[in-house]
Design an enzyme around this catalytic site. Structure first.
Site, PDB file in Angstrom:
ATOM      1  N   HIS A   1     -14.228   3.555   4.139  1.00 40.59           N
ATOM      2  CA  HIS A   1     -13.350   3.920   5.255  1.00 40.59           C
ATOM      3  C   HIS A   1     -14.180   4.390   6.447  1.00 40.59           C
ATOM      4  CE1 HIS A   1      -9.561   4.371   6.986  1.00 40.59           C
ATOM      5  NE2 HIS A   1      -9.139   5.511   6.477  1.00 40.59           N
TER       6      HIS A   1
ATOM      7  N   ARG B   1     -12.804   5.208  -3.401  1.00 43.64           N
ATOM      8  CA  ARG B   1     -12.904   5.234  -1.931  1.00 43.64           C
ATOM      9  C   ARG B   1     -13.900   6.296  -1.510  1.00 43.64           C
ATOM     10  NH1 ARG B   1      -7.516   6.428   1.721  1.00 43.64           N
ATOM     11  NH2 ARG B   1      -8.444   7.722   3.331  1.00 43.64           N
TER      12      ARG B   1
ATOM     13  N   TRP C   1       0.870  -1.184   0.000  1.00 41.51           N
ATOM     14  CA  TRP C   1       0.000   0.000   0.000  1.00 41.51           C
ATOM     15  C   TRP C   1       0.903   1.229   0.000  1.00 41.51           C
ATOM     16  CZ3 TRP C   1      -4.054   2.645  -0.999  1.00 41.51           C
ATOM     17  CH2 TRP C   1      -4.498   3.713  -0.234  1.00 41.51           C
ATOM     18  N   GLY C   2       0.873   1.949  -1.093  1.00 41.81           N
ATOM     19  CA  GLY C   2       1.706   3.159  -1.219  1.00 41.81           C
ATOM     20  C   GLY C   2       1.025   4.315  -0.526  1.00 41.81           C
ATOM     21  N   SER C   3       1.108   4.318   0.770  1.00 39.60           N
ATOM     22  CA  SER C   3       0.326   5.201   1.632  1.00 39.60           C
ATOM     23  C   SER C   3       0.761   6.660   1.580  1.00 39.60           C
ATOM     24  CB  SER C   3       0.465   4.685   3.078  1.00 39.60           C
ATOM     25  OG  SER C   3       0.086   5.652   4.014  1.00 39.60           O
ATOM     26  N   GLY C   4      -0.217   7.548   1.368  1.00 45.98           N
ATOM     27  CA  GLY C   4       0.074   8.977   1.442  1.00 45.98           C
ATOM     28  C   GLY C   4       0.355   9.415   2.868  1.00 45.98           C
ATOM     29  N   PHE C   5      -0.334   8.806   3.812  1.00 51.85           N
ATOM     30  CA  PHE C   5      -0.115   9.126   5.225  1.00 51.85           C
ATOM     31  C   PHE C   5       1.327   8.811   5.615  1.00 51.85           C
ATOM     32  CE2 PHE C   5       0.033   7.879   9.672  1.00 51.85           C
ATOM     33  CZ  PHE C   5      -0.640   8.911  10.303  1.00 51.85           C
TER      34      PHE C   5
ATOM     35  N   ASP D   1      -1.893   5.099  -3.338  1.00 50.13           N
ATOM     36  CA  ASP D   1      -2.874   5.999  -2.723  1.00 50.13           C
ATOM     37  C   ASP D   1      -2.737   7.360  -3.408  1.00 50.13           C
ATOM     38  OD1 ASP D   1      -4.360   7.573  -1.030  1.00 50.13           O
ATOM     39  OD2 ASP D   1      -3.026   7.351   0.701  1.00 50.13           O
TER      40      ASP D   1
ATOM     41  N   ASP E   1      -0.561  14.841   6.332  1.00 51.32           N
ATOM     42  CA  ASP E   1      -1.102  14.119   5.173  1.00 51.32           C
ATOM     43  C   ASP E   1      -2.265  14.938   4.607  1.00 51.32           C
ATOM     44  OD1 ASP E   1      -1.966  12.159   3.380  1.00 51.32           O
ATOM     45  OD2 ASP E   1      -3.078  11.057   4.928  1.00 51.32           O
TER      46      ASP E   1
HETATM   47  C1  SPV Z   1      -3.134   6.273   3.912  1.00 50.93           C
HETATM   48  O1  SPV Z   1      -2.496   5.346   4.418  1.00 50.93           O
HETATM   49  O2  SPV Z   1      -2.603   7.270   3.427  1.00 50.93           O
HETATM   50  C2  SPV Z   1      -4.593   6.193   3.856  1.00 50.93           C
HETATM   51  C3  SPV Z   1      -5.290   5.407   4.868  1.00 50.93           C
HETATM   52  O3  SPV Z   1      -5.186   6.834   3.016  1.00 50.93           O
HETATM   53  S1  SPV Z   1      -5.769   6.479   6.143  1.00 50.93           S
HETATM   54  O4  SPV Z   1      -4.597   7.163   6.632  1.00 50.93           O
HETATM   55  O5  SPV Z   1      -6.401   5.663   7.154  1.00 50.93           O
HETATM   56  O6  SPV Z   1      -6.725   7.435   5.595  1.00 50.93           O
HETATM   57 MG    MG Z   2      -4.041   8.335   2.210  1.00 48.50          MG
END
Ligand code: SPV
Ligand code: MG
Length: 274
Positions: free
Chosen positions: A170, A139, A24-28, A65, A38
């Protein structure tokens, strides 16, 4: 299918090594690794280049993401082929306004775009992909925004109708109740995607038994594990007056050299260095 978050190629490699099906290429996580919120503070290019580096480092698929798609449907039409060319297998795009705010923060700015506008963005993403197997995951943040089940279900159905390959629902509630109610009411054909960060008590076996969930994303466990480990080791070194106490408990330098892909470079040396 289970995806683990990553913020760089090393964390992605560790996730693949642990047996996760996807990254999962997470933006967070990427935002956190730059120590910024984020909230679209980082540029699309920074995220894209990290996805390219991650995809080059692992064999498992990378799910990127892309937040809101970095603008309107036109931005999405230009963004998706860039991610595809970077070696990514799927994108997740959320129905918030640009710039987004992170979902799990209390009192975040959670404003959603109109349904028709987001349908246009999904259609633009689907039309822009070159490989028909490239996945466009829509999403909805309707529950995050406090808009209720009916709005979440209506949006999810509209996004499926626009061509989404899966729907990420979510929630930031600390029990899985609202997500379970959504799953029970979901009558769409496409699979659902969960990010159970806020309700960790929902286990993989329970999710599997529900039948409608095709992907579970562990959204931020790489960065949280890294922060916890670094904090502990740094504090011990200060407290103990040196690295003598922590050394034996750390991964060895050899371990890190292996993770860097040293074996591949030695092979190149043998073949080509004269
Ligand atoms: C991320 O990991 O960047 C997500 C998931 O989008 S969350 O942080 O739960 O929104
Ligand atoms: Mg994100």
């Amino acid at each position: 299918m289970h995806a683990m978050s990553a913020h760089n190629p090393l964390s992605a490699r560790l996730a693949a090594e642990a047996g996760f099906d996807a990254i999962w290429g997470s933006g967070f996580e990427l935002s956190a690794s730059y120590a910024v919120p984020d909230a679209n503070i980082l540029s699309a290019g920074q995220h894209l280049e990290m996805m390219r580096a991650i995809a080059a480092a692992v064999d498992v698929p990378v799910i990127a993401d892309i937040d809101t798609g970095f603008g309107n449907a036109i931005n999405v039409a230009y963004t998706v082929p860039q991610y595809e060319a970077a070696g990514v297998s799927a994108v997740v795009m959320e129905d918030k306004t640009f710039p987004k705010d992170t979902s799990l923060r209390a009192d975040g700015r959670q404003e959603l775009v109109r349904v028709a506008e987001f349908q246009g963005k999904i259609e633009a993403a689907c039309a822009a992909r070159r490989d028909p197997d490239f996945c466009v995951i829509a999403r909805t943040e309707a529950l995050i925004a406090g808009l209720g089940q009916a709005e979440a279900l209506a949006r999810a159905a509209a996004y499926e109708a626009a061509g989404a390959d899966a729907i990420l629902i979510h929630s930031k509630q600390t029990t899985p109740d609202e997500v379970l109610a959504f799953i029970a009411a979901w009558s769409g054909r496409v699979p659902l995607v969960l990010v159970p960060t806020a309700y960790p008590q929902l286990r993989e076996a329970d999710i599997k038994a529900l039948g409608k969930v095709g992907l579970v994303i562990y959204g931020n466990h790489a960065i949280r594990a890294a922060v916890g480990a670094m904090r502990e080791v740094f504090a011990r070194i200060r407290a103990e007056g040196g690295i003598h106490g922590v050394d034996a408990g750390l991964p060895t330098v050899r371990d890190i050299i292996d993770l860097q892909g040293d074996k591949g470079m030695r092979e190149l040396e043998r073949r080509f260095l004269r």
